[in-house]
Motif scaffolding. Structure first.
Motif, short mmCIF file in Angstrom:
data_model
loop_
_atom_site.label_atom_id
_atom_site.label_comp_id
_atom_site.label_asym_id
_atom_site.label_seq_id
_atom_site.Cartn_x
_atom_site.Cartn_y
_atom_site.Cartn_z
N SER A 183 0.79 -1.27 -0.08
CA SER A 183 -0.16 0.02 0.09
C SER A 183 0.79 1.32 0.06
N PRO A 189 -8.84 4.06 1.15
CA PRO A 189 -9.27 2.76 0.64
C PRO A 189 -9.68 2.66 -0.72
N GLU A 190 -10.51 3.84 -1.09
CA GLU A 190 -11.01 3.64 -2.41
C GLU A 190 -10.10 3.71 -3.62
N VAL A 207 -0.32 -4.04 4.00
CA VAL A 207 -0.94 -2.66 4.28
C VAL A 207 -0.37 -1.92 5.49
N LEU A 225 -3.96 4.27 6.92
CA LEU A 225 -5.01 3.41 7.18
C LEU A 225 -5.15 3.35 8.49
N GLY A 229 -10.15 1.30 7.57
CA GLY A 229 -9.68 1.31 6.19
C GLY A 229 -8.92 -0.14 5.95
N VAL A 230 -8.09 -0.50 6.73
CA VAL A 230 -7.64 -1.91 6.46
C VAL A 230 -8.52 -3.02 5.96
N GLU A 232 -11.36 -2.41 4.85
CA GLU A 232 -12.07 -1.97 3.51
C GLU A 232 -11.28 -2.44 2.24
N VAL A 233 -9.91 -2.04 2.42
CA VAL A 233 -8.89 -2.64 1.66
C VAL A 233 -9.13 -4.24 1.29
#
Length: 284
Positions: A183, A189-190, A207, A225, A229-230, A232-233
């Protein structure tokens, strides 16, 4: 776009703990500490965001300090020859410290942002700057290639680039190898949503986590993140392994790996998580 690689790499050999001859070993990851990793892929030895300084304070431009709390699990002289260095960005000391900079001139392939490549050259003759979705093919000792592709990343909320500069993530792949997403210091994340469609399914997602915050920068917004957020990834990439790093060893983290564990469990993705032990090789 494919950029012709710089001089052919040297096959790596390693004295790093838990490692074997990379020309005959399967893919592994060794966490040095912070964002610094040693990857063995396709007979190549790859270091990412190299940092090997002892604990200390570093002055930040504009005032304040960045504080390293913990030294590396592996000394740089134990790594053996390096074939590739991945630098998500050169402008922050937790991602490229003094010891890490000293390594770069001896690495045949150094890949970073385009702005970072301009800053590192000519002291680092092997440096190449990657725009998002631009690739470099690095020769492997077995006659194949390792393809390294720059992927979008943003070091904080929208507009963070104007304050903190550009960053990049990377995707590594090649025949017979897992596809690895790295990452960098991405807080969005998007931005990973297009990776599988453009580059193929991801096997391993490494990540940077920890929700780094500095009160004086961007009103204390998260610069990397958080646990959610992690998760979501992980939902977007659906890898078979999620490896969180860069959530310890520095004073500016507001979360820990435990927050990542809770977030993945809440998302029903706990089975993907692999937390590396610094200094111990993890099979990929």
């Amino acid at each position: 776009m494919t950029t012709a690689p710089h001089p052919a790499p040297r096959p790596g050999t390693s004295g790093a703990p838990g490692a074997t001859d990379p020309a005959h070993a399967g893919p592994t990851l060794l966490h040095v500490g912070g964002p610094a990793l040693l990857l063995r892929l396709g007979g190549l030895t790859i270091v990412s965001d190299p940092g090997f300084d002892a604990p200390r304070d570093y002055p930040r431009p504009g005032g304040g300090t960045s504080t390293r709390l913990r030294g590396p699990a592996v000394a740089p002289d134990a790594l053996g020859p390096l074939d590739v260095a991945l630098v998500s960005h050169d402008q922050h000391v937790d991602n490229l410290d003094l010891s890490g900079r000293a390594l770069l001139p001896g690495v045949p392939h150094v890949l970073t942002t385009r702005a970072g490549a301009e800053r590192l050259a000519p002291e680092v003759p092997g440096v190449v700057g990657l725009a998002p979705w631009q690739s470099v093919d690095v020769p492997r000792p077995d006659g194949g290639t390792l393809r390294v592709t720059g992927v979008p990343a943003r070091h904080g909320p929208r507009g963070a680039e104007r304050v903190l500069g550009d960053v990049t993530g990377f995707v590594l792949d090649g025949a017979g190898l897992p596809r690895v997403y790295l990452s960098g210091d991405n807080a969005a994340p998007e931005l990973v949503a297009d990776v599988p469609d453009r580059l193929g399914p991801v096997d391993v997602a490494i990540v940077h986590a920890g929700a780094a915050r500095v009160p004086a920068i961007l009103d204390g917004a998260a610069l990397t993140l958080d646990g959610a957020g992690v998760a979501e990834v992980a939902r977007l990439l659906r890898p078979r392994l999620v490896v969180p790093v860069h959530a310890e060893g520095w004073a500016h983290f507001s979360e820990s790996v435990a927050d990542v564990e809770r977030a993945l469990a809440d998302a029903g993705l706990a089975g993907l998580l692999r937390v590396p032990t610094p200094g111990v090789a993890l099979d990929l």
